[in-house]
Scaffold this motif. Sequence first.
Motif, PDB file in Angstrom:
ATOM      1  N   ALA A   2       0.836  -1.193   0.000  1.00 49.89           N
ATOM      2  CA  ALA A   2       0.000   0.000   0.000  1.00 49.89           C
ATOM      3  C   ALA A   2       0.875   1.249   0.000  1.00 49.89           C
ATOM      4  CB  ALA A   2      -0.907  -0.001   1.223  1.00 49.89           C
ATOM      5  N   LEU A   3       0.367   2.316  -0.618  1.00 50.44           N
ATOM      6  CA  LEU A   3       1.145   3.536  -0.770  1.00 50.44           C
ATOM      7  C   LEU A   3       1.602   4.093   0.576  1.00 50.44           C
ATOM      8  CD1 LEU A   3       2.299   5.836  -2.449  1.00 50.44           C
ATOM      9  CD2 LEU A   3       0.052   6.946  -2.332  1.00 50.44           C
ATOM     10  N   LEU A   4       0.676   4.170   1.540  1.00 51.92           N
ATOM     11  CA  LEU A   4       1.047   4.750   2.827  1.00 51.92           C
ATOM     12  C   LEU A   4       2.143   3.940   3.512  1.00 51.92           C
ATOM     13  CD1 LEU A   4      -2.346   5.936   4.387  1.00 51.92           C
ATOM     14  CD2 LEU A   4      -0.489   7.335   3.488  1.00 51.92           C
ATOM     15  N   GLU A   5       2.045   2.615   3.417  1.00 55.62           N
ATOM     16  CA  GLU A   5       3.066   1.761   4.021  1.00 55.62           C
ATOM     17  C   GLU A   5       4.414   1.990   3.359  1.00 55.62           C
ATOM     18  OE1 GLU A   5       4.045  -2.979   4.813  1.00 55.62           O
ATOM     19  OE2 GLU A   5       2.108  -2.373   3.964  1.00 55.62           O
ATOM     20  N   ARG A   6       4.407   2.104   2.032  1.00 52.45           N
ATOM     21  CA  ARG A   6       5.653   2.324   1.303  1.00 52.45           C
ATOM     22  C   ARG A   6       6.252   3.691   1.637  1.00 52.45           C
ATOM     23  NH1 ARG A   6       6.436   4.317  -3.822  1.00 52.45           N
ATOM     24  NH2 ARG A   6       4.226   4.140  -4.323  1.00 52.45           N
ATOM     25  N   LEU A   7       5.396   4.695   1.712  1.00 49.17           N
ATOM     26  CA  LEU A   7       5.879   6.030   2.061  1.00 49.17           C
ATOM     27  C   LEU A   7       6.440   6.056   3.479  1.00 49.17           C
ATOM     28  CD1 LEU A   7       3.049   8.289   0.557  1.00 49.17           C
ATOM     29  CD2 LEU A   7       5.316   7.862  -0.386  1.00 49.17           C
ATOM     30  N   ALA A   8       5.767   5.334   4.371  1.00 54.10           N
ATOM     31  CA  ALA A   8       6.214   5.299   5.759  1.00 54.10           C
ATOM     32  C   ALA A   8       7.586   4.638   5.868  1.00 54.10           C
ATOM     33  CB  ALA A   8       5.196   4.566   6.621  1.00 54.10           C
ATOM     34  N   ARG A   9       7.779   3.544   5.168  1.00 54.17           N
ATOM     35  CA  ARG A   9       9.077   2.864   5.209  1.00 54.17           C
ATOM     36  C   ARG A   9      10.190   3.768   4.678  1.00 54.17           C
ATOM     37  NH1 ARG A   9       8.347  -3.477   3.354  1.00 54.17           N
ATOM     38  NH2 ARG A   9       6.919  -4.091   5.042  1.00 54.17           N
ATOM     39  N   SER A  10       9.875   4.473   3.601  1.00 52.21           N
ATOM     40  CA  SER A  10      10.860   5.371   3.016  1.00 52.21           C
ATOM     41  C   SER A  10      11.197   6.509   3.987  1.00 52.21           C
ATOM     42  CB  SER A  10      10.329   5.938   1.699  1.00 52.21           C
ATOM     43  OG  SER A  10      11.240   6.847   1.135  1.00 52.21           O
ATOM     44  N   ALA A  11      10.151   7.045   4.630  1.00 54.17           N
ATOM     45  CA  ALA A  11      10.358   8.152   5.567  1.00 54.17           C
ATOM     46  C   ALA A  11      11.207   7.717   6.753  1.00 54.17           C
ATOM     47  CB  ALA A  11       9.009   8.691   6.045  1.00 54.17           C
ATOM     48  N   VAL A  12      10.914   6.520   7.277  1.00 51.76           N
ATOM     49  CA  VAL A  12      11.676   6.022   8.430  1.00 51.76           C
ATOM     50  C   VAL A  12      13.126   5.767   8.044  1.00 51.76           C
ATOM     51  CG1 VAL A  12      11.934   4.073  10.011  1.00 51.76           C
ATOM     52  CG2 VAL A  12       9.671   5.060   9.598  1.00 51.76           C
TER      53      VAL A  12
END
Length: 447
Positions: A2-12
Amino acid sequence: MALLERLARSAVKCCEVDKELYNVYNVKRGLRNADFTGVLVGLTNIGDVVGYTKGEDGKNIPQHGELYYRGYEITKLTRGFQADGRHGFEETAFLLITGQLPDNKDLKEFTDLIKQEQELPFSLSKNLILSLRGKNIMNMLARTVLGLYTDDDNAEDYTPENLIRQSISLLARFPVIVAYAYFGMRHSFQHKSMIIRHPNPDLSLAENFLYMLKGDDYTRLEADLLDLALVLHAEHGGGNNSSFTTRVVSSAQTDTYSAIAAALGSLKGGLHGGANIKVIEMMEDIKKNVKNWADEKEVDEYLTKILNKKAYDGSGKIYGIGHAIYTLSDPRCVLLKEKARELAKEKGREDEYNLYESIERLGPEAFYRFKGSSSKVISPNVDFYSGFVYQCLGIPEELYTPIFAIARVAGWAAHRIEEVTSSSARIIRPAYKNVSTRRDYVAINRR
């Protein structure tokens, strides 16, 4: 993915910093020195927190804690108004804001000003508190403080007279906002009755809060204890997170309401204003799992389980034991404990109070055994007993941190005035070392 999960991983991932670099660049994480003392970033005349002295070798020597408001030691200050059989929070606020203890005439005029400011504008209380309700009282308090800006024709006036006027107004209105917000919250989300009482001008701030919360159903001892709690939480030096937040935001020359709303956001944090709730939750767990509260061996064994992360929340912490500055004792805890014993007797909760005393004594000993050393001296802090006191007063948990705010706004106001009017003031801007690698831009169709 999911987009939010992918964005979150990238942000972390992009937030990761090699911890060794903190040593390479001598970064004071959390603005703390290697011995966990605070980095000196300013000078103040307001509050002083003393928990140790420095030896000739530069090491900290533990001592019984001392807390000073404008040079007056908190125990002597408290004993003064208690000996007169009167409440001391208004006097304490006067001292913090003006730098002087009031005489009878000054105190009366000051309390009269508070009483004049207690009533909230109807449109504000209706629209921001009773209609636009929320589940968290701290957020509702911060939102309402920002709303008060619109009701202030001189909101951007930074003269000392106006800053003091605004300070008195906030001091007067915080208890009212908190009480109204609580009843609005519980009506909407707990399906309970909405009860709105106007503040009584014949009562002290502490009594008024109990009156707005419970009507006339409170004792003199209950009012005395709440007043004492307000005095003890009113100020704690410029380095605590919320007071420092007040100074950081004020240094940018913003308005009073924005600065105090920012401080409220800081105090709401679980690592700052919510500590006594953690104590209460831990104590409920201990009461549930320790069969005989009077059996110190059983209590000690359970505390050891907590330290080994095998009991309660797995954090390995005995909440309410230890402090960043105080070592042998926290003077606020000592003063609150004296009255807590009286309150426990009045409420028939002496067995529970005795359990607190056992943990106060056994907690540090268990910690030293667990660490294999007593080099870091610890003792109970004010949060250890404050939650128990509020429970005995019949105050809901949702109000524990807001009561902290009702008290601490006096200190915040003093720090804001000092920050804004000091001749040496400048915008607070510490440095951050950038440790990322330099990269060349890549066109979007080649990424």
